[in-house]
Write a protein that holds these residues in place. Structure first.
Motif, PDB file in Angstrom:
ATOM      1  N   HIS A 109       0.701  -1.213   0.047  1.00 61.54           N
ATOM      2  CA  HIS A 109       0.065  -0.220  -0.149  1.00 61.54           C
ATOM      3  C   HIS A 109       1.105   0.936   0.140  1.00 61.54           C
ATOM      4  O   HIS A 109       1.419   1.091   0.604  1.00 61.54           O
TER       5      HIS A 109
ATOM      6  N   GLU B 291      -2.946   0.874  -4.713  1.00 64.05           N
ATOM      7  CA  GLU B 291      -2.872  -0.757  -3.483  1.00 64.05           C
ATOM      8  C   GLU B 291      -1.574  -1.393  -4.940  1.00 64.05           C
ATOM      9  O   GLU B 291      -2.179  -0.805  -6.102  1.00 64.05           O
TER      10      GLU B 291
ATOM     11  N   TYR C 234       1.688   0.384  -9.133  1.00 64.38           N
ATOM     12  CA  TYR C 234       0.163   0.703  -7.495  1.00 64.38           C
ATOM     13  C   TYR C 234      -0.823   1.157  -9.003  1.00 64.38           C
ATOM     14  O   TYR C 234      -0.837   1.734 -10.106  1.00 64.38           O
TER      15      TYR C 234
ATOM     16  N   SER D 236      -7.018   3.212  -6.073  1.00 63.81           N
ATOM     17  CA  SER D 236      -8.085   2.952  -5.602  1.00 63.81           C
ATOM     18  C   SER D 236      -8.972   3.789  -5.308  1.00 63.81           C
ATOM     19  O   SER D 236      -9.751   4.031  -4.114  1.00 63.81           O
TER      20      SER D 236
ATOM     21  N   PRO E 235      -5.435  -1.035   4.799  1.00 64.36           N
ATOM     22  CA  PRO E 235      -4.439  -2.493   5.008  1.00 64.36           C
ATOM     23  C   PRO E 235      -5.214  -3.044   6.752  1.00 64.36           C
ATOM     24  O   PRO E 235      -5.090  -4.038   6.321  1.00 64.36           O
TER      25      PRO E 235
END
Length: 192
Positions: free
Chosen positions: A139, A156, A164, A167, A179
């Motif tokens: 993350h 993410e 990456y 999100s 997370p």
């Protein structure tokens, strides 16, 4: 100042520096990072940057489960010639190395956070996320300021591409379930 008075690290070796060198170079300025074998010296930070670090560090510390820990401005060894210093990290408690630790390993991390600063804008937005993703940090948050207000861009890791994927972008309040459960009021910065 003569050449003999200059610190030896000012002139890098032909092959560049390695991650372990940061622990042994005398009189190295605080918060020096290693990116692609080159030393990167930190500039003084703006108030927004400092306050956002405080807010995120405290918010994450309140939210992390018992098996995770939070650190601010601690370097991470991503590879032999990569040792950046994310603004905030969340890592597995099993990786604790004691009070003399100077770095954590990439595989220890769950989250790396960068608050974009004017002098490191290119590194924060482009180079560091690429390095963190290649190292497998699951993350990543990129925090931007717009007229003194924060936007937390949440990424993410895509395990297939090792890059990456955005999100979402959080403004005003960071509310996430991965997370772990997180709820940070970003408007608290006005009261700090």
């Amino acid at each position: 100042m003569t050449n003999s008075e200059l610190p030896g690290w000012l002139i890098p070796p032909p092959e560049g520096f390695y991650a372990e060198d940061l622990d042994h170079l005398p009189d190295l300025p605080p918060h020096t990072e290693l990116i692609d074998g080159s030393l990167v010296l930190a500039s003084p930070q703006k108030d927004f940057h400092t306050l956002m670090l405080y807010l995120l560090e405290n918010g994450l510390r309140r939210a992390v489960p018992a098996d995770l820990r939070v650190r601010r401005e601690m370097s991470v060894i991503l590879g032999p010639r990569q040792r950046p210093e994310p603004d905030v990290i969340v890592f597995h408690a099993r990786a604790l190395r004691g009070p003399d630790a100077t770095a954590y390993q990439a595989e220890d991390l769950v989250l790396a956070v960068e608050v974009v600063a004017p002098e490191s804008e290119e590194r924060d937005r482009k180079r560091k996320p690429l390095l963190y993703a290649e190292a497998g940090i699951p993350h990543f948050w990129l925090v931007e300021s717009s007229e003194g207000r924060a936007a937390v861009n949440v990424y993410e890791l895509d395990p297939t591409t090792h890059s990456y994927v955005l999100s979402g972008s959080q403004q005003g309040r960071v509310r996430l379930t991965v997370p772990f459960d997180i709820d940070i009021d970003l408007t608290e910065i006005d009261r700090l």
